[in-house]
Design an enzyme around this catalytic site. Structure first.
Site, PDB file in Angstrom:
ATOM      1  N   ARG A  78       0.853  -1.185   0.000  1.00  0.00           N
ATOM      2  CA  ARG A  78       0.000   0.000   0.000  1.00  0.00           C
ATOM      3  C   ARG A  78       0.889   1.236   0.000  1.00  0.00           C
ATOM      4  O   ARG A  78       1.764   1.372   0.859  1.00  0.00           O
ATOM      5  CB  ARG A  78      -0.926   0.004   1.233  1.00  0.00           C
ATOM      6  CG  ARG A  78      -1.785   1.240   1.296  1.00  0.00           C
ATOM      7  CD  ARG A  78      -2.549   1.394   2.605  1.00  0.00           C
ATOM      8  NE  ARG A  78      -3.190   2.705   2.645  1.00  0.00           N
ATOM      9  CZ  ARG A  78      -3.342   3.428   3.755  1.00  0.00           C
ATOM     10  NH1 ARG A  78      -2.937   2.953   4.924  1.00  0.00           N
ATOM     11  NH2 ARG A  78      -3.892   4.628   3.693  1.00  0.00           N
ATOM     12  N   HIS A 122      -3.003  10.920   0.736  1.00  0.00           N
ATOM     13  CA  HIS A 122      -2.463  10.665   2.083  1.00  0.00           C
ATOM     14  C   HIS A 122      -1.807  11.952   2.567  1.00  0.00           C
ATOM     15  O   HIS A 122      -0.609  11.999   2.887  1.00  0.00           O
ATOM     16  CB  HIS A 122      -1.444   9.522   2.043  1.00  0.00           C
ATOM     17  CG  HIS A 122      -1.209   8.885   3.391  1.00  0.00           C
ATOM     18  ND1 HIS A 122      -1.334   7.530   3.638  1.00  0.00           N
ATOM     19  CD2 HIS A 122      -0.832   9.428   4.573  1.00  0.00           C
ATOM     20  CE1 HIS A 122      -1.038   7.271   4.911  1.00  0.00           C
ATOM     21  NE2 HIS A 122      -0.752   8.394   5.498  1.00  0.00           N
ATOM     22  N   GLU A 167      -7.390   9.075   6.529  1.00  0.00           N
ATOM     23  CA  GLU A 167      -7.485   9.775   7.807  1.00  0.00           C
ATOM     24  C   GLU A 167      -7.851  11.256   7.703  1.00  0.00           C
ATOM     25  O   GLU A 167      -7.045  12.149   8.044  1.00  0.00           O
ATOM     26  CB  GLU A 167      -6.190   9.594   8.582  1.00  0.00           C
ATOM     27  CG  GLU A 167      -5.896   8.141   8.854  1.00  0.00           C
ATOM     28  CD  GLU A 167      -5.011   7.928  10.043  1.00  0.00           C
ATOM     29  OE1 GLU A 167      -4.595   8.903  10.672  1.00  0.00           O
ATOM     30  OE2 GLU A 167      -4.728   6.767  10.338  1.00  0.00           O
ATOM     31  N   ASN A 303      -7.337   1.926  10.003  1.00  0.00           N
ATOM     32  CA  ASN A 303      -5.993   2.204  10.551  1.00  0.00           C
ATOM     33  C   ASN A 303      -6.125   2.086  12.073  1.00  0.00           C
ATOM     34  O   ASN A 303      -6.600   3.007  12.731  1.00  0.00           O
ATOM     35  CB  ASN A 303      -5.530   3.610  10.172  1.00  0.00           C
ATOM     36  CG  ASN A 303      -5.333   3.777   8.672  1.00  0.00           C
ATOM     37  OD1 ASN A 303      -5.380   2.807   7.933  1.00  0.00           O
ATOM     38  ND2 ASN A 303      -5.117   4.997   8.230  1.00  0.00           N
ATOM     39  N   TYR A 305      -4.507   1.154  15.817  1.00  0.00           N
ATOM     40  CA  TYR A 305      -3.300   0.988  16.634  1.00  0.00           C
ATOM     41  C   TYR A 305      -3.630   0.692  18.091  1.00  0.00           C
ATOM     42  O   TYR A 305      -2.859   0.056  18.804  1.00  0.00           O
ATOM     43  CB  TYR A 305      -2.447   2.255  16.575  1.00  0.00           C
ATOM     44  CG  TYR A 305      -1.882   2.507  15.193  1.00  0.00           C
ATOM     45  CD1 TYR A 305      -2.593   3.239  14.242  1.00  0.00           C
ATOM     46  CD2 TYR A 305      -0.650   1.979  14.831  1.00  0.00           C
ATOM     47  CE1 TYR A 305      -2.083   3.463  12.970  1.00  0.00           C
ATOM     48  CE2 TYR A 305      -0.123   2.204  13.561  1.00  0.00           C
ATOM     49  CZ  TYR A 305      -0.854   2.941  12.635  1.00  0.00           C
ATOM     50  OH  TYR A 305      -0.352   3.162  11.368  1.00  0.00           O
ATOM     51  N   GLU A 360      -3.685  -0.190   8.271  1.00  0.00           N
ATOM     52  CA  GLU A 360      -2.502   0.172   9.076  1.00  0.00           C
ATOM     53  C   GLU A 360      -2.591  -0.468  10.457  1.00  0.00           C
ATOM     54  O   GLU A 360      -3.655  -0.433  11.074  1.00  0.00           O
ATOM     55  CB  GLU A 360      -2.382   1.691   9.271  1.00  0.00           C
ATOM     56  CG  GLU A 360      -2.019   2.466   8.042  1.00  0.00           C
ATOM     57  CD  GLU A 360      -1.903   3.947   8.318  1.00  0.00           C
ATOM     58  OE1 GLU A 360      -1.668   4.347   9.471  1.00  0.00           O
ATOM     59  OE2 GLU A 360      -2.072   4.726   7.352  1.00  0.00           O
TER      60      GLU A 360
HETATM   61  C1  GCO Z   1      -1.630   7.715  10.368  1.00  0.00           C
HETATM   62  C2  GCO Z   1      -1.024   7.807   9.071  1.00  0.00           C
HETATM   63  C3  GCO Z   1       0.367   7.249   8.975  1.00  0.00           C
HETATM   64  C4  GCO Z   1       1.190   7.311  10.268  1.00  0.00           C
HETATM   65  C5  GCO Z   1       1.038   6.039  11.056  1.00  0.00           C
HETATM   66  C6  GCO Z   1       1.815   6.120  12.379  1.00  0.00           C
HETATM   67  O1  GCO Z   1      -2.397   6.774  10.577  1.00  0.00           O
HETATM   68  O2  GCO Z   1      -1.411   8.628  11.161  1.00  0.00           O
HETATM   69  O3  GCO Z   1      -1.819   7.112   8.108  1.00  0.00           O
HETATM   70  O4  GCO Z   1       0.919   8.093   7.996  1.00  0.00           O
HETATM   71  O5  GCO Z   1       2.546   7.465   9.957  1.00  0.00           O
HETATM   72  O6  GCO Z   1      -0.283   5.821  11.376  1.00  0.00           O
HETATM   73  O7  GCO Z   1       1.354   7.197  13.106  1.00  0.00           O
END
Ligand code: GCO
Length: 455
Positions: A78, A122, A167, A303, A305, A360
């Protein structure tokens, strides 16, 4: 009988990057400036004064990274297209050399049986369009459609998978509301909602262009940030329901909320925002707007985390449960919360009934080259093992997650924190531009070849 620990046979294993974070070559071959090229050159915005002028120099070193992708056995990659590399002023004249770069990337990926997944935006807003008002000017919808049309005309004979935008909470919310993202504005509430509406219209215009002009059957996605996510501290139905409601509540920070972005795109309407007087801020919504925004897409890119933890308070609200003192955190200070990859997909599927990709996931880790010349990152392996086990639970319950993209392929430019946060499976020496596959990269290669069995 040995339980089947594998992911579905057609599950896609990949890694991700983005143009400004990896390409460098910020003025090469006729490329125009983006707001990030300008913002990072203004003192005080970026840790250590770092910029993406060179980054991972992927504009020149793509073949090096491709060789690594092949060695890892990546099935998909990607990456994003840098709008001002293709149309230097953002509208008007096309820079053929910029298009040639992406054409060659696609060719080389396909030659190596790696599927390209392209993010059309992006955050690389052309500076020329910023000067015309950027996302605050409704004309950007047409400019974006023209840019997408140029890319689709050149690449859609070989590229099927597209993500329109990445995002919007960042490139609208953080960028225009004092959140430390380019162009670093602090506009009023009314303008935030106006810009948000234009970015949703731009998404819709991109879907329309792809559907009408792509030369192959396209698969289109949209990837908002999934940080507005609550996971229950128990399996009690009331805790689950409280977290589900909180995950999609667009209350005191609508533009930060997932539903502010996904409800218009998938459900064709803005969400209710109990308690927040947003109606007075909403821009003029023309009759055809919501239809344009909610043209059918094929998947939601998540995305993901981390997640908040929550429980029901007995009065219909969700109470966020504080992390225990000393709970595991990443180098970026984000909590290690693997349940995000179970509850996120589950809640999104139950609300939107749309296929999903994890576009992500990963962590920033204090990686360095050890005396043996290798990069040992056991934390990343443990992190990924935990998160992928939770994702496997969701997939085995029938939630249609089609694939997983590790963020990131290589260490790269991490926005306001510069090069101080390393997210890669591959170590980047930013002085020499040498790459070293980390232990996690070797491990991820075995995850791919075993289709998840070894996690
Ligand atoms: C985001 C962006 C990425 C970041 C990654 C780490 O999700 O903020 O898509 O460009 O670099 O997530 O923060």
């Amino acid at each position: 009988m040995e339980e089947n620990r594998r992911f579905p046979e057609n599950f896609v294993w990949g890694a991700a990057s983005s143009a400004y974070q990896a390409e460098g070559a910020y003025r090469a071959d006729g490329k125009g400036l983006s707001v990030w090229d300008v913002y990072t050159h203004e003192p005080g915005h970026i840790f250590n004064g770092d910029t993406g002028d060179v980054a991972c120099d992927q504009y020149e070193k793509f073949d090096t990274d491709l060789t690594i992708m092949k060695e890892l056995g990546l099935q998909a990659y990607r990456f994003s297209i840098n709008w001002p590399r293709v149309i230097p002023d953002g509208c008007g004249q096309v820079n053929e050399k910029g298009l040639d770069f992406y054409d060659r990337m696609v060719e080389r990926l396909l030659e190596n049986d790696i599927i390209p997944y392209i993010t059309l935006f992006h955050w690389e807003l052309p500076y020329g369009l910023y000067l015309k008002g950027g996302w605050l000017n409704r004309d950007i919808v047409q400019y974006f459609a023209e840019y997408v049309s140029v890319v689709i005309r050149r690449l859609s004979d070989r590229v099927r998978f597209w993500i329109t935008e990445n995002e919007p909470q960042c490139y609208i919310g953080a960028a225009l509301h004092g959140g430390g993202h380019a162009p670093g504005l602090k506009v009023g509430e009314k303008d935030i909602f106006l810009a948000a509406h234009h970015s949703l219209l731009a998404h819709g215009s991109a879907v329309e262009v792809i559907r009408e002009t792509a030369k192959t059957a396209s698969v289109i996605g949209y990837a908002p940030a999934s940080w507005h996510l609550w996971s229950p501290v128990s399996d009690l139905p009331e805790d689950i329901e409280a977290c589900r409601r909180e995950t999609f509540r667009a209350g005191d920070d609508p533009v930060g909320a997932t539903s502010w972005w996904l409800d218009p795109v998938i459900l064709g309407r803005y969400p209710e925002t109990a308690g927040y007087p947003y109606e007075k801020y909403l821009p003029e919504i023309r009759p055809e707007d919501m239809k344009m925004i909610s043209q059918p897409i094929d998947f939601i890119g998540m995305n993901v985390y981390q997640t908040y933890r929550g429980k029901a308070d007995g009065e219909g609200n969700c109470v966020t449960v504080k992390a225990l003192p000393g709970a595991a955190q990443t180098n970026a200070g984000w909590p290690v919360t693997p349940e995000a990859l179970y509850w996120g997909p589950r809640f999104y599927w139950e609300r939107y009934h749309k296929k999903l990709y994890i576009t992500e996931n990963g962590l920033s880790n204090q990686d360095w080259v050890s005396l043996d010349g290798k990069v040992h990152d056991p934390q990343r392996i443990d992190f990924l093992r935990r998160y992928l086990r939770k994702l496997r639970e969701a997939v085995r319950e029938g939630i249609p997650v089609e694939g997983y993209f590790h963020w990131a392929l290589t260490d790269n430019f991490e926005w306001a924190s510069g090069y101080s946060n390393r997210f890669g499976l591959v170590y980047t020496d930013f002085a020499s531009q040498e790459r070293i596959i980390k232990d996690s990269g070797q491990w991820y290669s075995r995850v791919i070849s075993s289709n998840g069995e070894i996690i």
